[in-house]
Scaffold this motif. Structure first.
Motif: not given
Length: 400
Positions: A62, A66, A221, A223
């Protein structure tokens, strides 16, 4: 019965207060109507859930801010979540900040005993492993010196050497290895492989996407504190790169494009053994040629054409540029073609992706980058190497 997972993160949320104003005097307190502080609530990690299995290398990627480091600190017990939980079922060692827990006035020797004790080792066990720790760090010459005199590289070498020698079943690492030199990084990689072969678990946060792709079994991931994707590292990294670089989907096969667009690749053709008919399949040992059609809307000085061939897992096999052998045109404008001939293909059977790019001469500015411009298959040729591998070295056998 041991737990099914080494790490379990369940609907974890962590917030912080961002103070806008702070009343430091009675006058300010009265002027603010009795409100001591004005702040906003910042959600660093927002309702995140995942688990890590025994023996996995698990990656977290990320952009900066994040929530990756905050999440790891909650897993390590340094921060307490506002909601949810992070449960660890194995002995853990965490490398989250450079030199965290080191006392700058103490020597390297004293800090080894101090840090290893914090990580749960007894003094007798530390003494038995002392030589191993210093051998790995390669700091015998400086081990009696105060750590405040150490460079950042020496800090991380000592911290990592301690962390891996307290016999952890779970190792949590946050970008800390980026400061090590290439020799130290190679030794760390070898240690990771050793840990993995022993069935230990590693959770890794890093901006080095190549390490995540080559080392990790799974990844998530993040975000803005939320999970934007999870699963296979290769697919995840491709999506992440596309989002960060502003890729646009161009074709039905997942082709993506980015770049400023003054010159673009309009078509890619694959020709085999001198035939003028484009194909998408050939054999090991064939002669092939990639023909790139381009169009420039304005005059571009000294553009560099680049190609790359990747496995479906995302591993780059080769990525040559025209600049490698001084094959850079003085300028291009309008329409034209570039041909790249490979007289004897060493690729073994499998399916591969072909990417193309056009950059400025310094390879800093991207005019066009077309990922998955072509997907092709390689069939078995005269060299029938049927086991692992992606290329042949054309071996010549002689048995007496």
């Amino acid at each position: 019965m041991p737990p099914a997972h080494v790490v379990e993160v369940d609907h974890l949320t962590k917030t912080f207060k961002l103070h806008k104003e702070k009343n430091n005097s009675l006058k300010q307190l009265i002027a603010s109507g009795g409100k001591r502080n004005v702040y906003e609530e910042f959600v660093a990690v927002d309702d995140v859930s995942f688990s890590v299995d025994e023996g996995e290398v698990f990656g977290i990627i990320g952009h900066n801010g994040s929530g990756k480091s905050t999440l790891l600190k909650c897993m390590a017990g340094i921060l307490v979540p506002n909601k949810g939980s992070a449960t660890v079922h194995r002995r853990m060692s965490a490398l989250l900040e450079l030199g965290a827990g080191f006392h700058p006035e103490l020597s390297g020797r004293d800090n080894i005993f101090l840090n290893a004790a914090i990580l749960g080792m007894g003094r007798k066990d530390i003494a038995q492993r002392f030589d191993e720790i210093v051998d790995f760090s390669q700091l015998w010459e400086f081990i009696e010196s105060p750590v405040k005199t150490y460079s950042s590289g020496m800090y991380v070498r000592l911290a990592f050497a301690i962390a891996i020698n307290v016999d952890p079943r779970l190792l949590i690492i946050d970008e800390i290895l980026a400061v090590g030199d290439i020799t130290f990084q190679q030794r760390c990689l070898e240690k990771f492989v050793e840990f993995r072969n022993e069935g230990r678990t590693i959770v890794l946060v890093t901006h080095d996407l190549g390490s995540v792709q080559s080392m990790c079994d799974r990844a998530i991931w993040l975000t803005r504190g939320k999970i934007a994707g999870a699963g296979d590292p290769g697919d995840l990294i491709e999506s992440y790169r596309g989002t960060m670089l502003g890729d646009r989907v161009e074709g039905s096969e997942g082709t993506t494009r980015r770049g400023s667009g003054e010159v673009r690749v309009t078509k890619v053709e694959l020709l085999v053994n001198g035939s003028p008919i484009p194909v998408k399949r050939f054999r090991t040992n064939d002669e092939i040629m990639f023909r790139l059609h381009y169009e420039a809307t304005e005059r571009i000085e000294r553009p560099v054409f680049q190609i790359s061939i990747r496995t479906l897992g995302g591993q780059t096999i080769t990525a040559p540029t025209g600049r490698d052998n001084d094959n850079v045109p003085p300028s291009v404008s309008g329409e034209g073609t570039v041909e790249i001939r490979i007289p004897k293909v060493a690729l073994l059977h499998g399916t591969y992706d072909f990417d193309v790019a056009i950059t400025d001469y310094n390879i800093q500015h991207v005019f066009d980058h077309l990922a998955r411009a072509l997907r092709f298959d390689v069939m078995t040729g005269p060299l029938r190497e049927l086991f692992d591998g992606v290329v042949t070295m054309y071996p010549e056998w002689s048995i007496n």
